[in-house]
Design an enzyme around this catalytic site. Structure first.
Site, mmCIF file in Angstrom:
data_model
loop_
_atom_site.group_PDB
_atom_site.id
_atom_site.type_symbol
_atom_site.label_atom_id
_atom_site.label_comp_id
_atom_site.label_asym_id
_atom_site.label_seq_id
_atom_site.Cartn_x
_atom_site.Cartn_y
_atom_site.Cartn_z
ATOM 1 N N ARG A 1 -0.254 11.070 -5.260
ATOM 2 C CA ARG A 1 0.127 9.663 -5.276
ATOM 3 C C ARG A 1 -0.944 8.783 -5.925
ATOM 4 O O ARG A 1 -0.755 7.578 -6.019
ATOM 5 C CB ARG A 1 0.291 9.192 -3.831
ATOM 6 C CG ARG A 1 1.705 8.857 -3.433
ATOM 7 C CD ARG A 1 1.654 8.434 -1.986
ATOM 8 N NE ARG A 1 2.847 7.786 -1.549
ATOM 9 C CZ ARG A 1 3.890 8.397 -1.013
ATOM 10 N NH1 ARG A 1 3.897 9.698 -0.890
ATOM 11 N NH2 ARG A 1 4.924 7.696 -0.611
ATOM 12 N N ARG B 1 4.572 -1.431 -0.274
ATOM 13 C CA ARG B 1 4.625 -0.039 -0.765
ATOM 14 C C ARG B 1 4.986 0.006 -2.248
ATOM 15 O O ARG B 1 4.475 0.841 -2.988
ATOM 16 C CB ARG B 1 5.627 0.768 0.056
ATOM 17 C CG ARG B 1 5.045 1.150 1.414
ATOM 18 C CD ARG B 1 6.118 1.538 2.376
ATOM 19 N NE ARG B 1 6.825 2.743 1.997
ATOM 20 C CZ ARG B 1 8.017 3.062 2.470
ATOM 21 N NH1 ARG B 1 8.629 2.272 3.318
ATOM 22 N NH2 ARG B 1 8.586 4.185 2.104
HETATM 23 P P1 ADP Z 1 8.157 7.258 0.653
HETATM 24 O O1 ADP Z 1 8.011 8.103 -0.576
HETATM 25 O O2 ADP Z 1 9.591 6.933 0.939
HETATM 26 O O3 ADP Z 1 7.280 6.039 0.627
HETATM 27 P P2 ADP Z 1 6.698 9.243 2.260
HETATM 28 O O4 ADP Z 1 7.290 9.868 3.445
HETATM 29 O O5 ADP Z 1 6.451 10.102 1.065
HETATM 30 O O6 ADP Z 1 7.669 8.037 1.922
HETATM 31 O O7 ADP Z 1 5.302 8.538 2.631
HETATM 32 C C1 ADP Z 1 5.183 7.630 3.690
HETATM 33 C C2 ADP Z 1 3.748 7.121 3.803
HETATM 34 O O8 ADP Z 1 2.832 8.208 4.082
HETATM 35 C C3 ADP Z 1 3.165 6.453 2.558
HETATM 36 O O9 ADP Z 1 3.543 5.103 2.431
HETATM 37 C C4 ADP Z 1 1.644 6.635 2.806
HETATM 38 O O10 ADP Z 1 1.156 5.715 3.749
HETATM 39 C C5 ADP Z 1 1.569 8.012 3.442
HETATM 40 N N1 ADP Z 1 1.378 9.063 2.420
HETATM 41 C C6 ADP Z 1 2.271 10.037 2.101
HETATM 42 N N2 ADP Z 1 1.806 10.808 1.110
HETATM 43 C C7 ADP Z 1 0.586 10.313 0.773
HETATM 44 C C8 ADP Z 1 -0.393 10.657 -0.204
HETATM 45 N N3 ADP Z 1 -0.211 11.663 -1.056
HETATM 46 N N4 ADP Z 1 -1.532 9.920 -0.260
HETATM 47 C C9 ADP Z 1 -1.736 8.894 0.576
HETATM 48 N N5 ADP Z 1 -0.861 8.510 1.512
HETATM 49 C C10 ADP Z 1 0.294 9.207 1.619
#
Ligand code: ADP
Length: 189
Positions: free
Chosen positions: A89, A145
């Site tokens: 990300r 987000r």
């Molecule tokens: P979405 O893609 O719908 O936002 P996710 O379930 O992938 O939902 O992620 C939810 C939250 O988890 C993110 O908004 C972040 O806070 C955290 N998160 C998930 N993956 C990562 C990552 N690779 N790095 C940092 N934070 C993460």
């Protein structure tokens, strides 16, 4: 084959990831699911991650990279590969992942980016917030987000375009239809 499913929040990565992981026999690795499970459990990781996840920010790179490393170092023999959902990300995560691939001798990684217009992403997240009671799916947090996505995650696309290439798939329409579009891009299981 290994897949990285990439795209903005709310685009349907999680839904498609489950279907693709089943069809291609891949281990589904969702950093979001891992963090939510840790938070529900109240583990040390969960306690650290909670404020970042619930406010719509990102969990610090070193924590999340460590988490993914642990999973990739112990891939189950019986699966044909893995599918990363929600990671990388940030550019730092993408660079660390390339290093990890080199270290572990992991090749054949394909990147699929799912897209949808912003108003559709917002509608979907608002709906999910009600259905699944996700704290980060509230109007204000969703806005944050999407900003975090543009600032930190979107640059990962250009990074991969320069190296591995990115396959694009339209995330609008019926769930089955979207799965078929992705399969057309990466080849049938
Ligand atoms: P979405 O893609 O719908 O936002 P996710 O379930 O992938 O939902 O992620 C939810 C939250 O988890 C993110 O908004 C972040 O806070 C955290 N998160 C998930 N993956 C990562 C990552 N690779 N790095 C940092 N934070 C993460």
């Amino acid at each position: 084959m290994n897949l990285i499913l990439f795209g903005p929040p709310g685009v349907g990565k999680g839904t498609q990831a489950l279907r693709l992981a089943a069809a291609y026999d891949l281990l589904h690795i969702s950093t979001g699911d891992m963090l939510r499970a840790a938070i529900a459990e109240g583990s040390p990781l969960g306690r650290t991650a909670q404020k970042f996840v619930e406010s719509g920010g990102l969990v610090p790179d070193d924590i999340i990279i460590g988490l993914v490393r642990e999973v990739l170092e112990r891939l189950p023999e019986e699966k044909k590969g893995f599918l990363l959902d929600g990671f990388p990300r940030t550019l730092e995560q993408a660079r660390a992942l390339d290093e990890l691939f080199r270290e572990l001798g992991i090749a054949d990684v394909r990147i699929v980016m799912l897209t949808a217009p912003e108003h559709e992403l917002i509608d979907r997240m608002l709906r999910r917030g009600i259905e699944q009671n996700r704290k980060d799916d509230s109007a204000e947090t969703i806005r944050h987000r999407l900003e975090v996505y543009s600032a930190q995650t979107e640059p990962v696309k250009a990074y991969y375009e320069k190296s591995r290439g990115v396959k694009m798939a339209d995330g609008l329409g019926a769930v089955d239809e979207v799965t078929m579009r992705i399969e057309r891009e990466i080849g049938k299981p």
